[in-house]
Enzyme design. Structure first.
Site, short mmCIF file in Angstrom:
data_model
loop_
_atom_site.label_atom_id
_atom_site.label_comp_id
_atom_site.label_asym_id
_atom_site.label_seq_id
_atom_site.Cartn_x
_atom_site.Cartn_y
_atom_site.Cartn_z
N CYS A 25 78.30 -43.97 -28.44
CA CYS A 25 77.44 -44.39 -27.34
C CYS A 25 77.90 -43.72 -26.06
CB CYS A 25 77.46 -45.91 -27.17
SG CYS A 25 79.07 -46.55 -26.62
N CYS A 28 81.48 -44.28 -25.06
CA CYS A 28 82.44 -43.40 -25.72
C CYS A 28 82.56 -42.08 -24.98
CB CYS A 28 82.00 -43.13 -27.16
SG CYS A 28 81.98 -44.59 -28.22
N ASP A 427 57.24 -12.42 -6.58
CA ASP A 427 57.40 -10.99 -6.35
C ASP A 427 56.18 -10.30 -6.97
OD1 ASP A 427 58.73 -8.51 -5.74
OD2 ASP A 427 59.13 -8.34 -7.88
N ASP A 619 62.18 -10.11 -10.54
CA ASP A 619 62.78 -9.42 -11.68
C ASP A 619 63.76 -8.33 -11.28
OD1 ASP A 619 60.94 -7.63 -10.63
OD2 ASP A 619 60.46 -6.76 -12.58
N ASP A 623 65.54 -8.90 -5.65
CA ASP A 623 65.09 -10.29 -5.63
C ASP A 623 66.26 -11.27 -5.74
OD1 ASP A 623 62.27 -9.72 -5.58
OD2 ASP A 623 62.42 -9.17 -7.69
#
Length: 721
Positions: A25, A28, A427, A619, A623
């Protein structure tokens, strides 16, 4: 305190993952986290119950892995290192199915208990048989729950095992006492069925939870299944099949028609069509030839290809994808902190409520058995398992669902952030446009003709990976132009390139770059333009006009963003005219061109300062600053490593619609998170008072507790649709 270097700087921390087994759980998980954080040299320890994984930031000089594993062992659990060469953490074995035996013994106890109720003068044998069967079940319960319960108790964080063991032991002990204290000829009040059936329900629930949690890992397992286990390697002129683990960088791998590619590499011989849909999301096969890059996991078409290995194992694109998905599944979103805080104090509060329940019922004149049974019901019904599962299971399913769509979240926090985005900055090149512009016109000065100007520009740009540089190279190749080698190449980010070609000091770049060099340049023809000039200010040599077509899904992206209520902006280093052209076609009012990397980042920061949650999609290396500044950075597949590393989300496919899909998935997962947390809290808020009021027997409480956990998991699994 971490070690410091000679200058007093803190020593860099290392990252480590452990596979942790034995947790039942959220309590734990907190016990394991506390044990790890108590080791000197550990700066942070995050433990994910559903994933069975611990992630640590630590100083290996102060806390070697063996010490960390020992700390987990002392806390009552088991841990092992995750091999950094593996794509994902090994999954723990399925929970042992003790529940069939316990259910059989429970059925016998229930049947015998019913016989006692019906039989007059049934003698002493039937209760004794009940006790024997219940004792066998209690031994199983102690073996399955005892160690974790003890570890939770000594660590100061109670857990589900402690509550279950206290509840079942109380019912069992009370029954055993009544059996021994009953006068001869009297039928004692026995509650063996409560201890037996509660144990059975808990074990069944845990087994079903384990199956469900393993189902949430299907995305990672499916990705790992993509890569073949063996590869055909050509060494010393001979082809032989070896394990993929033994393939080395620089090896030559033979990929037959129809086979999956086992590594990343570059095609040296052969031509074929490669289907990478399951890896990159590309829907159509891609033609490959000598010089083409291929990725592990993609399926070769109908031609044999010879591939030179550039990456293996976890360093391949598929390996990085698997690691990213695995890391995201094991992470915790900010909302998990609320659940963790509740779990931390939950067990002590429940124990206090149990004592109060016992005292109140006794003070109201109820018998000892009634008061004790109601107290046991509180212990059983209050297990915080549903609360511990609500968040991690939802994250695991959501991350896996997103990965199947080609969307890789860095961590769970990125999902929550994605659900809040109100503006997305796009972009242009490579994101909204195909990213393969073509030279459409060359305008030269009196001193140069088109072929000579193109040859000079191709020489200056030959070392660049920018799409415009590739377009120039393609144009020179199409005209059969021999390209000279450039010397003293200097890249000016966001501006252009300086280089020496055949003794001439040249500069190529955008209009702003020309202005920096005091070279007069016009705005071009409305699209993207690159200018070529002498560095010494001798004037403009040529202007090259480019056009880049919009991607087929760009318009759909713009439309979907509007439906999601997200405002869109376009910003680019390209010429303002080229950006305006794309923005007008997509009906996006806010746009800007001619921006440097810093200007892009400043523009994103300004939007954030206006109170907007901003995502940036890009990309290129230009950027990266804006991706880092944005609340959510989204990198498009095929972009630079800088963009991919900076981003919070990586899109594997080339479809712009994945940008909108990212926000849609984030909203769905976040909504499911809130639902599960609400029901987990509501379950305990409603069930504990009912149990304390005597309206739930321990047997019913055990069943309800198991069903609550399963309902949370089932609700999370709905995300798979």
């Amino acid at each position: 305190m971490p070690d410091t270097g000679p200058a007093g700087a803190e020593k860099p921390l290392e990252q480590l993952d452990l596979t942790v087994t034995g947790m039942s759980c959220a309590g734990c998980a907190q016990s394991v986290a506390r044990a790890l954080q108590g080791v000197a040299g550990v700066a942070a320890a995050d433990v994910n119950f559903a994933a069975g994984r611990a992630h640590l930031s630590f100083d290996p000089g102060m806390a070697p892995p063996a010490v960390l594993i020992e700390a987990v062992t002392k806390a009552g659990y088991q841990a092992s290192l995750v091999d950094p060469k593996m794509e994902a953490a090994p999954q723990p074995a399925p929970a042992k199915a003790d529940f069939p035996l316990v259910f059989a013994l429970g059925a016998a106890v229930l049947y015998l208990a019913d016989m006692v109720g019906m039989m007059a003068g049934g003698g002493f044998l039937t209760p004794v048989v009940q006790a024997v069967a219940a004792t066998a079940v209690q031994i199983i319960a102690i073996r399955r729950f005892g160690r974790a319960a003890y570890s939770g108790a000594i660590s100061g964080i109670g857990n589900m095992d402690l509550l279950v063991l206290l509840g079942t032991t109380a019912a069992y002990g009370m029954s055993l006492y009544n059996l021994g204290a009953a006068p001869a000829g009297h039928h004692p009040h026995l509650y063996f069925e409560a201890s037996v059936v509660v144990t059975a329900f808990v074990l069944l629930g845990r087994f079903l939870e384990d199956l469900a949690r393993r189902a949430t890992r299907a995305a990672v397992e499916a990705l790992m299944d993509l890569r073949p286990k063996t590869a055909i390697v050509r060494r010393d002129g001979r082809d032989r099949e070896i394990s993929v683990a033994n393939v080395a960088l620089g090896d030559v791998v033979i990929v037959r028609a129809g086979d999956a590619i086992p590594v990343d590499g570059t095609v040296e011989e052969g031509r074929s069509a490669v289907n990478a849909a399951l890896v990159t999301g590309e829907s159509l096969p891609v033609e490959v030839e000598p010089g083409s890059a291929v990725h592990g996991g993609a399926v070769n078409g109908d031609g044999l290809i010879v591939v030179r290995v550039t990456a293996t194992g976890a360093e391949t694109l598929l390996g990085r994808v698997i690691q990213r998905v695995s890391d995201a599944q094991a992470s915790a979103p900010p909302v998990q902190r609320l659940a963790d805080q509740v779990v931390r104090v939950f067990v002590p509060v429940v124990l206090a409520v149990t004592v109060v329940t016992l005292v109140v019922w006794l003070s109201l004149g109820a018998g000892w058995e009634t008061a004790a049974l109601n107290a046991v019901s509180v212990l059983v019904i209050a297990c915080p398992c549903a609360l511990g599962l609500a968040t991690p299971v939802t994250i695991m399913v959501g991350v896996g669902r997103a990965a199947r769509a080609g969307i890789l979240f860095k961590d769970a926090a990125s999902i929550e952030t994605g659900a809040k985005i109100g503006r997305v900055v796009l972009d242009k090149t490579g994101t909204l446009t195909i990213g393969r512009p073509q030279v459409t016109a060359i305008h030269t000065s009196a001193e140069a003709d088109e072929a000579a100007a193109l040859a000079l520009l191709a020489a200056v740009e030959q070392g660049s990976s920018h799409p415009l540089a590739r377009a120039v190279a393609d144009a020179a190749k199409a005209r059969g132009i021999d390209v000279a080698t450039a010397d003293t190449v200097e890249t000016v980010p966001g501006r252009g390139i300086k280089a020496v070609v055949s003794g001439r000091r040249l500069a190529a770049g955008n209009r702003a770059f020309m202005a920096d060099l005091a070279v007069a340049a016009d705005d071009g023809a409305g699209g993207t333009a690159v200018y070529l000039a002498e560095q010494a200010g001798a004037g403009l040599l040529a202007r090259f006009d480019f056009k880049d077509a919009a991607k087929p899904g760009a318009q759909d992206l713009a439309d979907r963003l509007k439906r999601l209520g997200i405002q869109a902006s376009i910003q680019s280093g390209d010429a303002p005219g080229a950006v305006a052209e794309v923005a007008e076609a997509l009906a996006i009012a806010d746009h800007a061109g001619g921006l440097t990397p810093d200007a892009k980042a400043d523009r994103v920061a300004a939007m954030k300062n206006r109170g907007q949650s901003v995502a940036m999609v890009g990309d290129g290396i230009n950027d990266a600053p804006a991706l880092a500044v944005a609340d959510l950075g989204i990198a498009v597949h095929g972009g630079t490593d800088a963009a991919m590393e900076t981003a919070d989300v990586v899109l594997l496919g080339d479809d712009p619609g994945l940008v909108a899909e990212t926000f849609d998935v984030a909203r769905r997962v976040t909504r499911k998170l809130r639902q599960n947390l609400f029901w987990a809290f509501a379950y305990n808020a409603l069930a504990i008072p009912l149990a304390a009021a005597g309206l739930l027997s321990p047997v019913v409480a055990g069943g309800a507790m198991a069903l609550s956990s399963l309902s949370v998991v089932a609700n999370a699994l709905l995300l798979k649709r």
